[in-house]
Write a protein that holds these residues in place. Structure first.
Motif, PDB file in Angstrom:
ATOM      1  N   HIS A 208       0.848  -1.195   0.000  1.00 19.50           N
ATOM      2  CA  HIS A 208       0.000   0.000   0.000  1.00 19.50           C
ATOM      3  C   HIS A 208       0.880   1.240   0.000  1.00 19.50           C
ATOM      4  CE1 HIS A 208      -3.093  -2.819   1.476  1.00 19.50           C
ATOM      5  NE2 HIS A 208      -3.945  -1.971   0.941  1.00 19.50           N
ATOM      6  N   GLU A 209       0.399   2.271  -0.678  1.00 15.51           N
ATOM      7  CA  GLU A 209       1.063   3.564  -0.621  1.00 15.51           C
ATOM      8  C   GLU A 209       0.204   4.520   0.179  1.00 15.51           C
ATOM      9  OE1 GLU A 209       3.255   3.573  -4.996  1.00 15.51           O
ATOM     10  OE2 GLU A 209       1.386   4.651  -4.708  1.00 15.51           O
ATOM     11  N   PHE A 210       0.849   5.381   0.936  1.00 12.54           N
ATOM     12  CA  PHE A 210       0.140   6.436   1.647  1.00 12.54           C
ATOM     13  C   PHE A 210       0.350   7.730   0.891  1.00 12.54           C
ATOM     14  CE2 PHE A 210      -1.447   4.577   5.570  1.00 12.54           C
ATOM     15  CZ  PHE A 210      -0.885   3.314   5.476  1.00 12.54           C
ATOM     16  N   MET A 211      -0.761   8.303   0.468  1.00 13.26           N
ATOM     17  CA  MET A 211      -0.687   9.478  -0.386  1.00 13.26           C
ATOM     18  C   MET A 211      -1.267  10.695   0.323  1.00 13.26           C
ATOM     19  SD  MET A 211       0.317   7.888  -3.152  1.00 13.26           S
ATOM     20  CE  MET A 211      -0.099   8.443  -4.754  1.00 13.26           C
ATOM     21  N   VAL A 212      -0.504  11.767   0.331  1.00 14.82           N
ATOM     22  CA  VAL A 212      -1.037  13.045   0.792  1.00 14.82           C
ATOM     23  C   VAL A 212      -1.758  13.684  -0.384  1.00 14.82           C
ATOM     24  CG1 VAL A 212      -0.386  15.394   1.443  1.00 14.82           C
ATOM     25  CG2 VAL A 212       0.617  13.447   2.627  1.00 14.82           C
ATOM     26  N   LEU A 213      -3.003  14.066  -0.163  1.00 13.53           N
ATOM     27  CA  LEU A 213      -3.805  14.593  -1.262  1.00 13.53           C
ATOM     28  C   LEU A 213      -3.402  16.031  -1.557  1.00 13.53           C
ATOM     29  CD1 LEU A 213      -7.199  13.188   0.000  1.00 13.53           C
ATOM     30  CD2 LEU A 213      -5.627  12.170  -1.653  1.00 13.53           C
ATOM     31  N   ALA A 214      -3.019  16.282  -2.790  1.00 20.31           N
ATOM     32  CA  ALA A 214      -2.650  17.625  -3.207  1.00 20.31           C
ATOM     33  C   ALA A 214      -2.741  17.708  -4.711  1.00 20.31           C
ATOM     34  CB  ALA A 214      -1.232  17.967  -2.737  1.00 20.31           C
ATOM     35  N   GLU A 215      -3.301  18.808  -5.167  1.00 23.64           N
ATOM     36  CA  GLU A 215      -3.480  19.030  -6.609  1.00 23.64           C
ATOM     37  C   GLU A 215      -2.177  18.886  -7.372  1.00 23.64           C
ATOM     38  OE1 GLU A 215      -5.964  19.391  -8.774  1.00 23.64           O
ATOM     39  OE2 GLU A 215      -7.027  18.665  -7.015  1.00 23.64           O
ATOM     40  N   THR A 216      -1.093  19.283  -6.720  1.00 18.01           N
ATOM     41  CA  THR A 216       0.187  19.321  -7.403  1.00 18.01           C
ATOM     42  C   THR A 216       0.930  17.986  -7.337  1.00 18.01           C
ATOM     43  OG1 THR A 216       1.049  20.247  -5.363  1.00 18.01           O
ATOM     44  CG2 THR A 216       0.555  21.781  -7.122  1.00 18.01           C
ATOM     45  N   GLY A 217       0.279  16.965  -6.763  1.00 17.95           N
ATOM     46  CA  GLY A 217       0.948  15.677  -6.613  1.00 17.95           C
ATOM     47  C   GLY A 217       1.343  15.059  -7.939  1.00 17.95           C
ATOM     48  N   GLU A 218       2.387  14.251  -7.918  1.00 21.17           N
ATOM     49  CA  GLU A 218       2.873  13.617  -9.139  1.00 21.17           C
ATOM     50  C   GLU A 218       2.098  12.353  -9.474  1.00 21.17           C
ATOM     51  OE1 GLU A 218       7.266  13.513 -10.034  1.00 21.17           O
ATOM     52  OE2 GLU A 218       7.303  13.715  -7.873  1.00 21.17           O
ATOM     53  N   ASP A 219       1.400  11.794  -8.491  1.00 21.78           N
ATOM     54  CA  ASP A 219       0.753  10.513  -8.697  1.00 21.78           C
ATOM     55  C   ASP A 219      -0.761  10.661  -8.824  1.00 21.78           C
ATOM     56  OD1 ASP A 219       3.094   8.699  -8.288  1.00 21.78           O
ATOM     57  OD2 ASP A 219       3.132   9.805  -6.400  1.00 21.78           O
ATOM     58  N   VAL A 220      -1.350   9.775  -9.594  1.00 21.15           N
ATOM     59  CA  VAL A 220      -2.793   9.767  -9.734  1.00 21.15           C
ATOM     60  C   VAL A 220      -3.371   8.668  -8.844  1.00 21.15           C
ATOM     61  CG1 VAL A 220      -4.709   9.386 -11.325  1.00 21.15           C
ATOM     62  CG2 VAL A 220      -2.708  10.678 -12.075  1.00 21.15           C
ATOM     63  N   ILE A 221      -4.371   9.029  -8.073  1.00 17.55           N
ATOM     64  CA  ILE A 221      -5.028   8.086  -7.186  1.00 17.55           C
ATOM     65  C   ILE A 221      -6.420   7.807  -7.729  1.00 17.55           C
ATOM     66  CG2 ILE A 221      -5.878   7.678  -4.854  1.00 17.55           C
ATOM     67  CD1 ILE A 221      -4.004   9.975  -3.989  1.00 17.55           C
ATOM     68  N   VAL A 222      -6.770   6.544  -7.766  1.00 15.95           N
ATOM     69  CA  VAL A 222      -8.097   6.163  -8.223  1.00 15.95           C
ATOM     70  C   VAL A 222      -8.882   5.729  -6.997  1.00 15.95           C
ATOM     71  CG1 VAL A 222      -9.381   4.557  -9.662  1.00 15.95           C
ATOM     72  CG2 VAL A 222      -7.142   5.386 -10.406  1.00 15.95           C
ATOM     73  N   SER A 223     -10.036   6.338  -6.776  1.00 16.39           N
ATOM     74  CA  SER A 223     -10.777   5.947  -5.578  1.00 16.39           C
ATOM     75  C   SER A 223     -12.272   5.902  -5.871  1.00 16.39           C
ATOM     76  CB  SER A 223     -10.488   6.929  -4.439  1.00 16.39           C
ATOM     77  OG  SER A 223     -10.907   8.207  -4.801  1.00 16.39           O
ATOM     78  N   CYS A 224     -12.966   5.124  -5.033  1.00 18.97           N
ATOM     79  CA  CYS A 224     -14.391   4.977  -5.189  1.00 18.97           C
ATOM     80  C   CYS A 224     -15.081   5.571  -3.976  1.00 18.97           C
ATOM     81  CB  CYS A 224     -14.750   3.498  -5.321  1.00 18.97           C
ATOM     82  SG  CYS A 224     -16.529   3.242  -5.316  1.00 18.97           S
ATOM     83  N   PRO A 225     -15.807   6.653  -4.170  1.00 19.16           N
ATOM     84  CA  PRO A 225     -16.477   7.298  -3.046  1.00 19.16           C
ATOM     85  C   PRO A 225     -17.551   6.404  -2.428  1.00 19.16           C
ATOM     86  CG  PRO A 225     -16.697   8.607  -5.064  1.00 19.16           C
ATOM     87  CD  PRO A 225     -16.088   7.316  -5.453  1.00 19.16           C
ATOM     88  N   SER A 226     -18.069   5.450  -3.194  1.00 24.38           N
ATOM     89  CA  SER A 226     -19.152   4.611  -2.684  1.00 24.38           C
ATOM     90  C   SER A 226     -18.660   3.528  -1.736  1.00 24.38           C
ATOM     91  CB  SER A 226     -19.898   3.949  -3.839  1.00 24.38           C
ATOM     92  OG  SER A 226     -20.284   4.914  -4.771  1.00 24.38           O
ATOM     93  N   CYS A 227     -17.603   2.806  -2.120  1.00 26.12           N
ATOM     94  CA  CYS A 227     -17.214   1.659  -1.297  1.00 26.12           C
ATOM     95  C   CYS A 227     -15.843   1.804  -0.655  1.00 26.12           C
ATOM     96  CB  CYS A 227     -17.270   0.362  -2.117  1.00 26.12           C
ATOM     97  SG  CYS A 227     -15.910   0.176  -3.276  1.00 26.12           S
ATOM     98  N   GLY A 228     -15.116   2.883  -0.970  1.00 30.83           N
ATOM     99  CA  GLY A 228     -13.836   3.095  -0.307  1.00 30.83           C
ATOM    100  C   GLY A 228     -12.643   2.448  -1.000  1.00 30.83           C
ATOM    101  N   TYR A 229     -12.884   1.792  -2.138  1.00 31.96           N
ATOM    102  CA  TYR A 229     -11.776   1.226  -2.908  1.00 31.96           C
ATOM    103  C   TYR A 229     -10.818   2.341  -3.289  1.00 31.96           C
ATOM    104  CZ  TYR A 229      -9.385  -0.810  -6.996  1.00 31.96           C
ATOM    105  OH  TYR A 229      -8.451  -1.248  -7.900  1.00 31.96           O
TER     106      TYR A 229
END
Length: 572
Positions: A208-229
């Motif tokens: 698992h990676e721990f990502m700090v959420l920031a517009e300027t981040g280099e990485d793209v995170i894919v997430s599902c607001p419904s189930c938390g994936y």
RNA sequence: CGGGACGUGGCUCAGCCUGGUAGAGCACUGGGUUCGGGACUCAGGGGUCGCAGGUUCAAAUCCUGCCGUCCCGACCA
């Protein structure tokens, strides 16, 4: 600390060397200075903030029962040859020779050293589990260092390693570290999320990676607001089944497309949507040529490709290789008529009718291509990046794409390193077994940069209380005013005694300069002794996060700040 | 490593195209006035124009090479 004596060179203007906001602000706020590309000195203010992160990490690791050690930065080649990484690691590993011509490297990570240490000392299952960690300098000769501390070559990392007797133990250690990481980043006051990740070159089973959420981040995170994936782009499954409209297979036709190569151009030229084009990408997968088919509006993910084929190295073929394999210059490759090359496709290509491909001939494309009528696809895999509008692999609701900065990474290594290095213990059943290992990293200096990326405004940094180099900026206005100076000095000492860390601006500067510097440095509270103190005996307090200030007596000020800071900074 | 940009007092930059006495603002030193959102003024100190060659009577300016820095792509905490 008195600001007039503090080594804090603030800058009025953005330095030319910085592009991203955290880098600019750290330079402007006098926290860091560059020595060479990707290599930075920490100045007093920067170091104080760094220590705040370190201390939170240290407290939480200790709480989890991990033990702090310190491993050498300089490491002998022999260890790296044992695991085969001396040859595999590439140029990121900075190598050199000592005076006796022996090979050494600067440690980019410490699996070898820790495994070597433990195999010499731990002999029995009774001594397990064991979790060791350090907070230390790492060196990676990055291809392209950038964004200041965000991707430096030399940086501060917390790395931890767990040793267990079996999978079950590893799962427990992994879970423990995962939870510890959640505590650490929460305490830092950061908005973050943990995502499923690829295990990359360090290798292993789960991650698992721990990502700090920031517009300027280099990485793209894919997430599902419904189930938390939540997963990063390499791991997020693109599961969507495209049901293409039923169509007759039309006659294959070669059309002239002079000098039209890019997907958008071909689509526009032929008057078809981009999803009806199929790109043919020529790759060398462990040096074997592959043609990879992917829809024109989709993007290939090389990590997915590597994983799908169980390969070590995937690289896009260079122009000459493409020309040799397809007989056409880059831009006109297609699957029809290819030989001596494996053809695979992304799942989204399945069922697509009458699509467009290159014709393996300069300035020509085929239209109305159909498979298997015109060519055969060896197999289908999930090879593309998830895009906006894709559906969650777990619950089927729409996924969201956000950006983040990777600040932590946890891996299940299994026995990859212990086996390679013969690190074994004697189990309860009397048999020698390799340790089952996990490894857990936090980019400490990067976390600092990420905190600023996430918390700033146009005037400067807005420190979360837990990471702030000082809690309070005390500004004394009215230079030469003895009464103000003495009251300030009294308040300054009283606050420190209550555990409030104060940076006292008693410089002979105009008010504007002090306000600007205070905003730039971004300490959570600014207190001012000036006009209001002279007239009403009140201290002005302004949280950095708010626009408006309020007035309190000296005593109230002390109590207020002391309790605020206690609330936010004590380890819970 | 491929593509692009840049290198001129401590910082931000102008000057370079069209070769001819090195500039501005900020910062710094001393004096005076000023003092709740980056003051004003007077007087000063500080640069072999990234380095090395070349062209020229003359190079910050033109040419070549090297070094360094930053940005875009593949790697990663």
């Amino acid at each position: 600390m008195r600001l007039s004596r503090y080594f804090l060179p603030t800058l009025r203007e953005d330095p030319a060397e910085a592009e991203v906001v955290s880098h600019k602000l750290m330079l402007r706020a006098g926290m860091i200075r560059r020595l060479a590309s990707g290599i930075y000195s920490f100045l007093p203010l920067g170091l104080r903030a760094l220590r705040k992160v370190e201390n939170i990490v240290r407290e939480e690791m200790n709480r989890a029962g991990a033990q702090e050690i310190l491993l050498p930065l300089v490491q002998p080649a022999e260890l790296w040859k044992e695991t085969g990484r001396w040859d595999k690691f590439g140029k990121e590993l900075l190598r050199f020779k000592d005076r006796k011509e022996h090979d050494f490297c600067l440690g980019p990570t410490h699996e070898e050293v820790i495994t070597d240490l433990v195999r010499g000392e731990i002999r029995s299952y009774r001594q397990l589990p064991l979790i060791l960690y350090q907070i230390a300098t790492k060196f990676r000769d990055e291809i392209r260092p950038r964004f200041g501390l965000m991707r430096g070559r030399e940086f501060i990392m917390k790395d931890a390693y767990s040793f267990d007797a079996n999978e079950e133990g590893l799962n427990k250690s992994y879970r423990l570290m995962y939870e510890t990481y959640e505590r650490i980043f929460s305490r830092c006051g950061l908005r973050f999320t943990a995502v499923l990740a690829d295990t990359g070159t360090i290798g292993g089973e789960e991650s698992h990676e721990f990502m700090v959420l920031a517009e300027t981040g280099e990485d793209v995170i894919v997430s599902c607001p419904s189930c938390g994936y939540a997963a990063n782009l390499e791991m997020a499954e693109a599961v969507q089944n495209f049901s293409y409209p039923e169509e007759e297979e039309k006659t294959l036709e070669k059309v002239s497309t002079p000098d039209v190569k890019r997907v958008e151009d071909v689509a526009a030229f032929l008057g078809v949507p981009t999803w009806k084009l199929v790109k043919t990408l020529i790759y060398l997968v462990d040096n074997k040529p592959y043609a990879i088919l992917i829809r024109g509006d989709h993007e290939l993910n090389e990590v997915k490709l590597r994983r799908a084929l169980g390969a070590e190295v995937v690289e896009m073929a260079d122009a000459e290789t493409v020309e040799r394999l397809t007989g056409a210059p880059v831009g006109f490759a297609g699957p029809i008529g290819l030989s001596g090359i494996v053809i695979i496709a992304d799942k989204a290509v399945a069922g697509l009718k009458n699509f467009v491909t290159g014709a393996n001939e300069k300035d020509a494309h085929y239209i109305n291509v159909n498979s298997p009528r015109d060519f055969e696809i060896d197999s289908f895999y999930d090879l593309r990046n998830v895009t906006q509008g894709d559906l969650c692999p777990r619950c089927g609701k729409p996924l969201e794409l956000t950006r983040g900065i990777e600040v932590g990474h946890v891996f299940k290594l299994g026995s990859k390193y212990s086996e390679a290095m013969g690190a074994t213990f004697l189990d309860r059943d009397g048999k020698e077994k390799p340790f089952v290992m996990g490894c857990y990293g936090i980019g400490v200096s990067r976390t600092l940069a990420a905190a600023i990326e996430q918390n700033h405004d146009e005037n400067g940094i807005i420190w979360p209380l837990a990471l702030a180099p000082f809690h309070v900026a005390l500004l004394t206005l009215g230079p030469g005013d003895q009464e103000l100076f003495e009251a300030s000095e009294k308040l300054y000492h009283a606050l420190w005694e209550k555990g409030v860390e104060v940076l006292w601006d008693e410089r002979d500067e105009r008010p504007g300069v002090k306000f600007k510097d205070a905003d730039l440095i971004g300490l959570p509270y600014r207190i001012v002794l000036g006009k209001k103190f002279k007239s009403e005996g009140k201290v002005e307090i302004k949280p950095r996060t708010q626009k408006e200030a309020f007035l309190l007596s000296e005593e109230e000020t002390i109590n207020f700040l002391a309790s605020e800071i206690q609330r936010a900074c004590q380890s819970k």
